[in-house]
Design a protein around this motif. Structure first.
Motif, mmCIF file in Angstrom:
data_model
loop_
_atom_site.group_PDB
_atom_site.id
_atom_site.type_symbol
_atom_site.label_atom_id
_atom_site.label_comp_id
_atom_site.label_asym_id
_atom_site.label_seq_id
_atom_site.Cartn_x
_atom_site.Cartn_y
_atom_site.Cartn_z
ATOM 1 N N LEU A 139 0.857 -1.181 0.000
ATOM 2 C CA LEU A 139 0.000 0.000 0.000
ATOM 3 C C LEU A 139 0.890 1.228 0.000
ATOM 4 O O LEU A 139 1.713 1.399 0.902
ATOM 5 C CB LEU A 139 -0.902 0.020 1.233
ATOM 6 C CG LEU A 139 -1.829 1.235 1.365
ATOM 7 C CD1 LEU A 139 -2.954 1.168 0.337
ATOM 8 C CD2 LEU A 139 -2.409 1.323 2.781
ATOM 9 N N GLY A 142 -2.175 5.410 -1.193
ATOM 10 C CA GLY A 142 -3.572 5.004 -1.225
ATOM 11 C C GLY A 142 -3.882 3.863 -2.169
ATOM 12 O O GLY A 142 -5.028 3.411 -2.246
ATOM 13 N N LEU A 144 -3.466 -0.026 -3.301
ATOM 14 C CA LEU A 144 -3.117 -1.366 -2.823
ATOM 15 C C LEU A 144 -2.810 -2.260 -4.009
ATOM 16 O O LEU A 144 -3.585 -2.329 -4.966
ATOM 17 C CB LEU A 144 -4.276 -1.958 -2.020
ATOM 18 C CG LEU A 144 -4.015 -3.347 -1.421
ATOM 19 C CD1 LEU A 144 -3.016 -3.252 -0.268
ATOM 20 C CD2 LEU A 144 -5.314 -3.990 -0.944
ATOM 21 N N ARG A 201 3.565 0.681 3.004
ATOM 22 C CA ARG A 201 3.109 -0.311 3.972
ATOM 23 C C ARG A 201 3.009 -1.650 3.269
ATOM 24 O O ARG A 201 2.456 -1.752 2.161
ATOM 25 C CB ARG A 201 1.761 0.096 4.554
ATOM 26 C CG ARG A 201 1.052 -0.970 5.365
ATOM 27 C CD ARG A 201 -0.122 -0.412 6.150
ATOM 28 N NE ARG A 201 0.340 0.211 7.396
ATOM 29 C CZ ARG A 201 -0.479 0.661 8.346
ATOM 30 N NH1 ARG A 201 -1.789 0.601 8.185
ATOM 31 N NH2 ARG A 201 0.008 1.191 9.455
ATOM 32 N N ARG A 219 -7.711 -2.935 1.909
ATOM 33 C CA ARG A 219 -7.271 -1.553 1.708
ATOM 34 C C ARG A 219 -7.907 -0.624 2.729
ATOM 35 O O ARG A 219 -7.235 0.252 3.303
ATOM 36 C CB ARG A 219 -7.611 -1.093 0.286
ATOM 37 C CG ARG A 219 -7.268 0.370 0.004
ATOM 38 C CD ARG A 219 -7.648 0.750 -1.428
ATOM 39 N NE ARG A 219 -7.366 2.162 -1.693
ATOM 40 C CZ ARG A 219 -8.224 3.143 -1.446
ATOM 41 N NH1 ARG A 219 -9.420 2.859 -0.905
ATOM 42 N NH2 ARG A 219 -7.894 4.399 -1.709
ATOM 43 N N HIS A 220 -9.195 -0.805 2.985
ATOM 44 C CA HIS A 220 -9.902 0.047 3.948
ATOM 45 C C HIS A 220 -9.243 -0.009 5.321
ATOM 46 O O HIS A 220 -8.967 1.041 5.934
ATOM 47 C CB HIS A 220 -11.365 -0.390 4.055
ATOM 48 C CG HIS A 220 -12.067 0.180 5.259
ATOM 49 N ND1 HIS A 220 -12.467 1.507 5.338
ATOM 50 C CD2 HIS A 220 -12.416 -0.393 6.452
ATOM 51 C CE1 HIS A 220 -13.039 1.723 6.508
ATOM 52 N NE2 HIS A 220 -13.027 0.592 7.199
ATOM 53 N N LEU A 222 -6.225 -1.063 6.154
ATOM 54 C CA LEU A 222 -4.845 -0.578 6.132
ATOM 55 C C LEU A 222 -4.792 0.941 6.099
ATOM 56 O O LEU A 222 -3.923 1.555 6.727
ATOM 57 C CB LEU A 222 -4.102 -1.154 4.927
ATOM 58 C CG LEU A 222 -3.775 -2.649 4.966
ATOM 59 C CD1 LEU A 222 -3.109 -3.078 3.670
ATOM 60 C CD2 LEU A 222 -2.884 -3.001 6.154
ATOM 61 N N LEU A 223 -5.733 1.559 5.382
ATOM 62 C CA LEU A 223 -5.750 3.017 5.287
ATOM 63 C C LEU A 223 -6.264 3.679 6.561
ATOM 64 O O LEU A 223 -5.808 4.762 6.937
ATOM 65 C CB LEU A 223 -6.629 3.460 4.113
ATOM 66 C CG LEU A 223 -6.007 3.424 2.723
ATOM 67 C CD1 LEU A 223 -7.059 3.759 1.672
ATOM 68 C CD2 LEU A 223 -4.816 4.366 2.616
ATOM 69 N N SER A 224 -7.230 3.040 7.216
ATOM 70 C CA SER A 224 -7.886 3.685 8.360
ATOM 71 C C SER A 224 -7.199 3.424 9.690
ATOM 72 O O SER A 224 -7.658 3.916 10.727
ATOM 73 C CB SER A 224 -9.347 3.232 8.436
ATOM 74 O OG SER A 224 -9.444 1.821 8.532
ATOM 75 N N PRO A 226 -3.468 3.929 11.113
ATOM 76 C CA PRO A 226 -2.115 4.392 10.795
ATOM 77 C C PRO A 226 -0.999 3.616 11.476
ATOM 78 O O PRO A 226 0.104 3.522 10.935
ATOM 79 C CB PRO A 226 -2.121 5.858 11.232
ATOM 80 C CG PRO A 226 -3.243 5.971 12.214
ATOM 81 C CD PRO A 226 -4.273 4.982 11.772
ATOM 82 N N ASP A 254 5.695 -1.205 8.145
ATOM 83 C CA ASP A 254 5.684 0.172 7.658
ATOM 84 C C ASP A 254 7.111 0.687 7.509
ATOM 85 O O ASP A 254 7.957 0.462 8.387
ATOM 86 C CB ASP A 254 4.944 1.090 8.637
ATOM 87 C CG ASP A 254 3.458 0.803 8.696
ATOM 88 O OD1 ASP A 254 2.889 0.393 7.666
ATOM 89 O OD2 ASP A 254 2.862 0.972 9.781
#
Length: 267
Positions: A139, A142, A144, A201, A219-220, A222-224, A226, A254
């Motif tokens: 990722l 934004g 993936l 990431r 993806r959701h 992993l993005l939401s 941190p 990360d």
């Protein structure tokens, strides 16, 4: 179930070229709701982050996945490794499986996938490797991307255009893989090198996660989330909440920062 290494919120690695990479990572594993035994194993310590999903019966699968991560963990503390070192570790793991008298008589094997810190022409890079259907995702910005290609019957059907990616997830042969570590055969990993970039990431996971979450769901979460520890916890809870039909194991890594040495810049 063998777990080697713990999460770390900040860890600095100095590569042979002098490049410094700052990492954060977290790893989790759960038996799930329907399995009696956790046959997954992982190693999460620089320079290797890998997940193995064992097969061949409860004792044999656990033994096989443990053999792989134990051999990979022998590189712990090294600044960087290459494909020859990874190949050798996997060959030794197959030999170790062959010594499991009584445990692996009917054959045992495991998937393995992961990332390793390496250098190519003096430049720091991730070496992505896999055998079987455990996966590595990246990722960044934004976006993936799945970095590995499954070694499975359904992936071959998808590649041939006979079924769609969505159909593959519910196909009756969805669990049949075409390549593994073990079963008295030489391991044949696929390798891919990618640049190490700040802010990227990586997710290394067994199919217990991808059976329960689509790429959009992954993806959701992993993005939401941190922090790497938050991300693994959220992904695990979602996988269990969606059924938890298999063992679930994952590592989130990360890249917090990378500082290239003057020697690399001037080359």
């Amino acid at each position: 179930m063998t777990q080697i290494g713990n999460g770390n919120p900040r860890h600095r690695v100095t590569m042979p070229s002098g490049t410094e990479v700052v990492l954060s990572w977290s790893a989790v594993s759960d038996t799930g709701h329907r399995r009696e035994v956790n046959e997954d194993s992982f190693v999460a310590q620089p320079p290797v982050f890998a997940v193995a999903d064992g097969m061949g019966g409860h004792a044999a699968g656990d033994f096989a996945s443990a053999a792989v991560v134990t051999r990979l963990a022998e590189h712990g503390g090294e600044a960087a490794i290459g494909t020859p070192e990874l190949d050798r570790s996997l060959r030794l793991a197959v030999q170790d499986m062959g010594r499991g008298a009584g445990v692996t008589d009917e054959g045992s094997g495991t998937t393995v996938t992961g990332v390793a810190l390496g250098e190519i022409s003096g430049e720091a890079a991730w070496l992505v490797f896999n055998i079987g259907d455990s996966r590595v995702y990246r990722l960044i910005g934004g976006v993936l991307e799945q970095l590995t290609v499954d070694h499975s019957v359904v992936q071959e059907l998808v590649d041939a255009g006979q079924i769609t990616r969505d159909e593959a997830d519910t196909h009756p042969h969805a669990n049949v893989i075409t390549r593994a570590v073990g079963f008295h055969e030489a391991p044949l990993p696929d390798y891919r090198a990618i640049a190490i970039e700040p802010g990227m990431r990586l997710l290394v996971c067994s199919d217990g996660l991808t059976k329960e979450l689509t790429s959009y769901g992954i993806r959701h979460f992993l993005l939401s989330n941190p922090k790497s520890e938050q991300a693994t916890r959220a992904l695990l809870e979602a996988a269990l909440g969606n059924g938890g039909r298999d063992n679930v194991t994952m590592i989130v890594v990360d890249v917090l920062a990378i500082t290239r040495s003057e020697a690399v810049h001037s080359a």
